[in-house]
Scaffold this active site. Structure first.
Site, mmCIF file in Angstrom:
data_model
loop_
_atom_site.group_PDB
_atom_site.id
_atom_site.type_symbol
_atom_site.label_atom_id
_atom_site.label_comp_id
_atom_site.label_asym_id
_atom_site.label_seq_id
_atom_site.Cartn_x
_atom_site.Cartn_y
_atom_site.Cartn_z
ATOM 1 N N CYS A 117 0.822 -1.224 0.000
ATOM 2 C CA CYS A 117 0.000 0.000 0.000
ATOM 3 C C CYS A 117 0.845 1.259 0.000
ATOM 4 O O CYS A 117 0.320 2.360 -0.148
ATOM 5 C CB CYS A 117 -0.937 -0.004 1.192
ATOM 6 S SG CYS A 117 -1.948 -1.474 1.228
ATOM 7 N N HIS A 258 -3.129 7.090 2.261
ATOM 8 C CA HIS A 258 -3.605 5.786 1.797
ATOM 9 C C HIS A 258 -4.971 5.533 2.418
ATOM 10 O O HIS A 258 -5.160 5.653 3.636
ATOM 11 C CB HIS A 258 -2.593 4.712 2.210
ATOM 12 C CG HIS A 258 -3.112 3.330 2.037
ATOM 13 N ND1 HIS A 258 -3.745 2.915 0.884
ATOM 14 C CD2 HIS A 258 -3.104 2.253 2.872
ATOM 15 C CE1 HIS A 258 -4.098 1.644 1.023
ATOM 16 N NE2 HIS A 258 -3.732 1.231 2.210
ATOM 17 N N ASN A 288 -10.224 -0.106 0.595
ATOM 18 C CA ASN A 288 -8.762 -0.010 0.512
ATOM 19 C C ASN A 288 -8.302 -0.654 -0.798
ATOM 20 O O ASN A 288 -8.355 -1.877 -0.944
ATOM 21 C CB ASN A 288 -8.173 -0.726 1.728
ATOM 22 C CG ASN A 288 -6.651 -0.794 1.710
ATOM 23 O OD1 ASN A 288 -6.019 -0.537 0.693
ATOM 24 N ND2 ASN A 288 -6.073 -1.167 2.835
HETATM 25 N N1 ACO Z 1 -17.762 -7.543 11.633
HETATM 26 C C1 ACO Z 1 -18.100 -7.673 12.926
HETATM 27 N N2 ACO Z 1 -17.209 -7.924 13.894
HETATM 28 C C2 ACO Z 1 -15.930 -8.018 13.533
HETATM 29 C C3 ACO Z 1 -15.482 -7.882 12.203
HETATM 30 C C4 ACO Z 1 -16.477 -7.642 11.232
HETATM 31 N N3 ACO Z 1 -16.181 -7.501 9.929
HETATM 32 N N4 ACO Z 1 -14.166 -8.019 12.165
HETATM 33 C C5 ACO Z 1 -13.745 -8.229 13.420
HETATM 34 N N5 ACO Z 1 -14.813 -8.229 14.255
HETATM 35 C C6 ACO Z 1 -14.832 -8.415 15.706
HETATM 36 C C7 ACO Z 1 -13.602 -9.100 16.205
HETATM 37 O O1 ACO Z 1 -13.724 -10.500 16.118
HETATM 38 C C8 ACO Z 1 -13.554 -8.638 17.633
HETATM 39 O O2 ACO Z 1 -14.438 -9.400 18.405
HETATM 40 P P1 ACO Z 1 -14.022 -9.868 19.881
HETATM 41 O O3 ACO Z 1 -13.832 -8.580 20.653
HETATM 42 O O4 ACO Z 1 -15.191 -10.682 20.296
HETATM 43 O O5 ACO Z 1 -12.740 -10.623 19.698
HETATM 44 C C9 ACO Z 1 -14.125 -7.220 17.575
HETATM 45 O O6 ACO Z 1 -14.851 -7.136 16.326
HETATM 46 C C10 ACO Z 1 -13.063 -6.148 17.597
HETATM 47 O O7 ACO Z 1 -12.028 -6.531 16.698
HETATM 48 P P2 ACO Z 1 -10.768 -5.632 16.417
HETATM 49 O O8 ACO Z 1 -9.877 -6.335 15.453
HETATM 50 O O9 ACO Z 1 -10.206 -5.142 17.708
HETATM 51 O O10 ACO Z 1 -11.491 -4.401 15.693
HETATM 52 P P3 ACO Z 1 -10.887 -3.034 15.351
HETATM 53 O O11 ACO Z 1 -11.666 -1.968 15.996
HETATM 54 O O12 ACO Z 1 -9.399 -3.031 15.518
HETATM 55 O O13 ACO Z 1 -11.203 -2.940 13.801
HETATM 56 C C11 ACO Z 1 -10.053 -3.205 11.740
HETATM 57 C C12 ACO Z 1 -10.678 -3.906 12.915
HETATM 58 C C13 ACO Z 1 -11.123 -2.410 11.034
HETATM 59 C C14 ACO Z 1 -9.476 -4.251 10.796
HETATM 60 C C15 ACO Z 1 -8.953 -2.256 12.275
HETATM 61 O O14 ACO Z 1 -8.100 -2.959 13.132
HETATM 62 C C16 ACO Z 1 -8.146 -1.658 11.171
HETATM 63 O O15 ACO Z 1 -8.641 -0.914 10.351
HETATM 64 N N6 ACO Z 1 -6.848 -1.928 11.156
HETATM 65 C C17 ACO Z 1 -5.965 -1.439 10.130
HETATM 66 C C18 ACO Z 1 -6.122 -2.319 8.979
HETATM 67 C C19 ACO Z 1 -5.584 -1.716 7.745
HETATM 68 O O16 ACO Z 1 -5.687 -0.538 7.525
HETATM 69 N N7 ACO Z 1 -5.016 -2.574 6.932
HETATM 70 C C20 ACO Z 1 -4.551 -2.221 5.701
HETATM 71 C C21 ACO Z 1 -3.319 -1.348 5.760
HETATM 72 S S1 ACO Z 1 -2.073 -1.948 4.794
HETATM 73 C C22 ACO Z 1 -2.712 -2.310 3.365
HETATM 74 O O17 ACO Z 1 -3.468 -1.512 2.936
HETATM 75 C C23 ACO Z 1 -2.454 -3.592 2.659
#
Ligand code: ACO
Length: 333
Positions: A117, A258, A288
């Site tokens: 990315c 990004h 993304n």
């Molecule tokens: N729907 C519902 N619940 C979900 C989902 C979903 N799609 N995905 C995860 N959950 C649940 C998890 O299982 C977890 O449940 P638990 O508490 O019972 O274990 C809960 O939601 C919270 O999960 P987290 O992973 O802590 O959620 P978070 O608030 O961190 O959001 C996310 C997740 C959106 C992926 C976030 O971490 C994020 O955006 N991270 C950066 C990711 C990113 O930008 N990646 C790409 C960058 S690099 C590139 O572009 C290749």
């Protein structure tokens, strides 16, 4: 006045292309245990474009490139260099040469480069070196990815995030220098936080000789770690690039990050004290799109006449590797 060995650089055209097919959050609700409310509040994403089985990376990249060439007012035959930033080539040997062929850029040399990315920002910096040294005058940089090919569509932690697309810019040697500063970084110690990794399977081709013929595994991500990494490292790298450009955050007209997650965009802007109205965001409609996300958002803002010639733009990418970086430039000649 820059001498011949230190040419100025201008970003003179942009273009973009996305596949027709859309997938919205309600359709995702039917695939994995999630909800539109969860996805929208945690990421800001509402829908994404996906390439169908006939959709190739080279096709969308070529369309984006044609838009950028038309805006810059140059012909494909004027190009000296084509860089394709991608992690999802049509061909592992490289896809840039196919694009060169589709465009009819007979004079240009073309190659792929990969920095996930961060690919577009790394590509800008790479292109700038060729222009700065006086080697090439007209460079086409494309950021394009079809991550849907590699998403695990049963993993709700990742499948909600990604979409497909392509964006491109033309970078040219120019009397005035519009490429103001950059900083790029990588940290392989955190490589396992985000991978699209090859999984080797031994295959004995003759007694005592086993080669590794496997497959790439779907995208695996530690979302929380990537989130933490982004909100810490992106403001730092932007501040370094601003320092190199001798600019302050108040002088920035547009923050072009990004497009990974609206919460990351908001957190970075807040740390830098950049007001929301200066933050470009189109991830609600595209998700993304990896190396494509920055030029896609750039092209949209240019065509909507939000971005005006002379505006100062801070572009920053971050992602797998881990890699991250920032490039600061003024739009236009
Ligand atoms: N729907 C519902 N619940 C979900 C989902 C979903 N799609 N995905 C995860 N959950 C649940 C998890 O299982 C977890 O449940 P638990 O508490 O019972 O274990 C809960 O939601 C919270 O999960 P987290 O992973 O802590 O959620 P978070 O608030 O961190 O959001 C996310 C997740 C959106 C992926 C976030 O971490 C994020 O955006 N991270 C950066 C990711 C990113 O930008 N990646 C790409 C960058 S690099 C590139 O572009 C290749």
């Amino acid at each position: 006045m820059l001498n011949q060995l230190e040419a100025g650089i201008a970003i003179t055209g942009s273009g973009s292309a996305t596949p027709e097919m859309t997938l919205d959050n309600y359709q995702l609700e039917r695939m994995v245990e999630t909800s539109d409310e969860w996805i929208t509040s945690r990421t800001g994403i509402r829908e994404r474009r996906l390439a169908d089985e006939g959709g190739s990376l080279s096709a969308i990249a070529t369309r984006a490139a044609q838009g950028a060439l038309a805006m810059a007012g140059i012909a494909a035959t004027d190009l000296d260099l084509i860089i394709l930033a991608t992690s999802t080539p049509d061909d592992l040997f490289g896809t840039a040469c196919q694009i060169q062929h589709h465009l009819g850029a007979t004079k240009a040399v073309a190659f792929d480069m990969t920095a996930a990315c961060s690919g577009f920002v790394f590509g800008m910096v790479t292109a700038a070196q060729f222009i700065r040294t006086g080697v090439y005058k007209n460079v086409l940089l494309i950021g394009a990815d079809i991550l849907s090919r590699w998403v695990d569509w049963s993993d709700r932690g990742t499948c909600i995030l990604f979409g497909d697309g392509a964006g491109a810019v033309v970078m040219q040697a120019n009397e005035s220098d519009r490429f103001l500063g950059f900083e790029i970084k990588s940290d392989g110690t955190q490589n396992n936080c985000l991978q699209l990794a090859y999984n080797a399977q031994p295959q004995e081709i003759v007694k005592g000789v086993a080669v590794a013929q496997g497959n790439f595994q779907p995208i695996a991500m530690n979302g929380r770690e990537i989130y933490r990494f982004a909100v810490q490292k992106v403001p730092e790298v932007i501040e370094k690039a601003l320092f190199r450009a001798n600019l302050s955050a108040e002088q920035v007209d547009w923050l072009l990050l990004h497009q990974a997650n609206q919460r990351i965009l908001d957190a970075v802007a807040q740390r830098l004290n950049i007001p929301t109205q200066k933050v470009l965001s189109n991830l609600a409609r595209y998700g993304n799109t990896s190396a494509a996300s920055i030029p896609l958002a750039l092209d949209e803002a240019v065509r909507q006449e939000k971005i005006q010639p002379g505006d100062i733009i801070v572009a920053s990418g971050f992602g797998a590797g881990l890699t991250w970086g920032a490039a600061i430039f003024q739009w236009g000649r």
